[in-house]
Design an enzyme around this catalytic site. Structure first.
Site, PDB file in Angstrom:
ATOM      1  N   SER A 187       5.614  -4.235   7.859  1.00 43.33           N
ATOM      2  CA  SER A 187       5.634  -3.438   6.518  1.00 43.33           C
ATOM      3  C   SER A 187       4.556  -2.049   6.673  1.00 43.33           C
ATOM      4  CB  SER A 187       4.966  -4.426   5.627  1.00 43.33           C
ATOM      5  OG  SER A 187       3.606  -4.722   5.903  1.00 43.33           O
ATOM      6  N   HIS A 215      10.804  -7.137   4.305  1.00 46.21           N
ATOM      7  CA  HIS A 215      11.274  -5.811   4.497  1.00 46.21           C
ATOM      8  C   HIS A 215      12.614  -5.586   5.047  1.00 46.21           C
ATOM      9  CE1 HIS A 215       8.028  -3.748   2.410  1.00 46.21           C
ATOM     10  NE2 HIS A 215       7.264  -4.461   3.128  1.00 46.21           N
ATOM     11  N   LYS A 246      11.521  -7.314  -3.420  1.00 52.66           N
ATOM     12  CA  LYS A 246      11.693  -6.044  -2.996  1.00 52.66           C
ATOM     13  C   LYS A 246      13.188  -5.347  -3.003  1.00 52.66           C
ATOM     14  CE  LYS A 246       7.683  -6.368  -0.478  1.00 52.66           C
ATOM     15  NZ  LYS A 246       7.046  -7.079   0.651  1.00 52.66           N
TER      16      LYS A 246
HETATM   17  C1  LIG Z   1       5.950  -7.948   0.502  1.00 52.78           C
HETATM   18  C2  LIG Z   1       5.866  -9.114   1.439  1.00 52.78           C
HETATM   19  C3  LIG Z   1       5.371 -10.516   1.185  1.00 52.78           C
HETATM   20  C4  LIG Z   1       5.559 -10.680  -0.197  1.00 52.78           C
HETATM   21  O1  LIG Z   1       6.630 -11.009  -0.774  1.00 52.78           O
HETATM   22  P1  LIG Z   1       6.633 -11.008  -2.616  1.00 52.78           P
HETATM   23  O2  LIG Z   1       7.869 -11.443  -3.037  1.00 52.78           O
HETATM   24  O3  LIG Z   1       6.121  -9.592  -3.026  1.00 52.78           O
HETATM   25  O4  LIG Z   1       5.464 -11.685  -2.842  1.00 52.78           O
HETATM   26  C5  LIG Z   1       5.522 -11.211   2.281  1.00 52.78           C
HETATM   27  N1  LIG Z   1       5.770 -10.732   3.557  1.00 52.78           N
HETATM   28  C6  LIG Z   1       5.939  -9.417   4.048  1.00 52.78           C
HETATM   29  C7  LIG Z   1       6.066  -9.376   5.219  1.00 52.78           C
HETATM   30  C8  LIG Z   1       5.935  -8.645   2.813  1.00 52.78           C
HETATM   31  O5  LIG Z   1       6.011  -7.320   3.175  1.00 52.78           O
END
Ligand SMILES: *Cc1c(COP(=O)(O)O)cnc(C)c1O
Length: 402
Positions: A187, A215, A246
């Site tokens: 990320s 991601h 996302k």
């Molecule tokens: C954003 C993210 C999460 C969390 O996801 P949400 O649905 O926003 O809680 C988990 N793992 C990774 C690698 C992320 O980038």
């Protein structure tokens, strides 16, 4: 009010401020698109995970409105207590087909999918082997498990270091189960995990793999089905995590895998057992988002066109994007204060993009993290580049790493 607590809170906040770690979210006054109104100013938004523009897609928004008419706004209870709505079931069936797996279980976020699944599949005779750059929600999930996992005990491998992973795996044969866990797309750097090598090593040393595709969902693989699809590793990754917050544009997370895994998580995944289900309009909006992803190739094509164009524009102007392979595009600034000053100056120039600095990333590797999306126009990206060049020149720094 207890002075012991209140004073401790103020003191700790002061420490954060001294270390430049204190955060104040800016106020977004419009939908999360490519160009937004923020703190009273119109800016190009380079800091959203709304990769495909689905967060404000007309079909997705309409599905949510229709679902409010049909179902009301709340699920009423935890799913095994209040009864699970057919629309939640429909979403999971759709996701299972999309991911080409037997079964999917949805959690209310990606974060809770990690904290629900990881401790549920591990016991105290087990070990978790992690990439050192794994996401915070993986780390928290691992900490909730009774298995061995600590870096100090040798169970964290250097970022994408397959020799190191093999070394740890070869010494971990005394454990009952071995889990290797990694982000699919990292990320902060936007690079992709070497999943084929990870899977091959796991198979060699009788371990199983969990990949967090937060991601990668909507970004890599067939119609955005993630890294397992991207690398054609169907059937060889035991646990896949995806987020619905996302690229899918709404909120939620899910675990994709075997039917027996789903069955177990329904019985042992604590956020599933003890937290209320999504509003039905969330499930309806997500089904509509999947419809768009499976039938309209345009948003994903535009996401990748913009990603390539943005990286080329930056490179042509002497910026270093630090080996990123995905829409997550870090722009190297180096020193912490430099990136933080650049963030403020960029906002004045009409670009919203966050500085990421130590301790989120290594010291001296501070960067501005940018994320092009399907929602950005050519003009948005041109304007953003102009601002980056202006800010770099005004700071009078070379931004190629030393
Ligand atoms: C954003 C993210 C999460 C969390 O996801 P949400 O649905 O926003 O809680 C988990 N793992 C990774 C690698 C992320 O980038």
């Amino acid at each position: 009010m207890n002075p012991g607590l209140q004073n401790w809170l103020s003191d700790e906040i002061d420490k954060l401020k001294e270390q430049h770690l204190y955060k104040v979210p800016r106020i977004l006054e419009s939908p999360a698109g490519g160009r937004v109104r923020m703190d009273g100013r119109e800016v190009v938004n380079m800091s959203s995970n709304n990769y495909l523009g689905l967060a404000n897609h007309p079909k997705v928004a309409q599905a949510a409105r229709d679902a409010v008419e049909k179902w009301g706004v709340g699920a009423g209870a935890v799913r095994w207590i209040g009864g699970t709505m057919s629309i939640h079931q429909e979403l999971e069936d759709r996701l299972a087909k999309f991911k080409s797996v037997e079964a999917v279980l949805v959690f209310t976020s990606g974060f809770t999918a990690n904290s629900g699944c990881i401790p549920a599949v591990l016991a105290d005779q087990d070990v978790v082997i992690s990439d050192e750059l794994n996401h915070a929600s993986i780390i928290d999930g691992v900490r909730l498990s009774p298995a061995k996992y600590k870096k100090s005990e040798g169970f964290v491998y250097g970022h994408k270091d397959m020799g190191h992973l093999e070394d740890i795996l070869s010494k971990a044969q005394g454990f009952s189960k071995r889990m290797v866990i990694t982000d699919g797309v990292f990320s902060m750097d936007g690079d992709i995990a070497p999943l084929p090598e990870i899977v091959a090593l796991a198979e060699k040393y009788d371990a199983f793999v969990m990949v967090d595709d937060a991601h990668a969902s909507g970004v890599l693989g067939r119609n955005g089905a993630g890294t397992t699809s991207h690398f054609d590793l169907y059937g060889r990754v035991d646990i896949q995590l995806g987020t619905l917050s996302k690229a899918l544009g709404v909120v939620g997370g899910y675990i994709a895998g075997s039917a027996v895994l789903k069955d177990w998580l329904i019985n042992r995944g604590r956020p599933y057992l003890f937290s209320t289900a999504h509003p039905p309009m969330v499930a309806a909006a997500l089904i509509a988002a999947l419809d768009v992803m499976e039938n309209d190739p345009e948003p994903m094509r535009k996401l990748w066109d913009n990603t390539r164009r943005w990286k080329e524009m930056l490179a042509a102007n002497g910026f270093d994007t630090m080996g990123s392979e995905t829409p997550i595009t870090p722009v190297y600034f180096g020193r912490e204060e430099l990136a933080q000053t650049a963030e403020k100056m960029l906002f004045e120039e009409g670009v919203y993009a966050l500085a990421i600095a130590f301790p989120t990333v290594a010291r001296g590797k501070a960067r501005i993290r940018t994320m092009p999306s399907a929602d950005h126009t050519e003009e948005d990206l041109n304007d953003a580049l102009k601002a980056f060049v202006k800010v770099r020149d005004r700071l009078a720094v070379g931004v190629a790493p030393g």
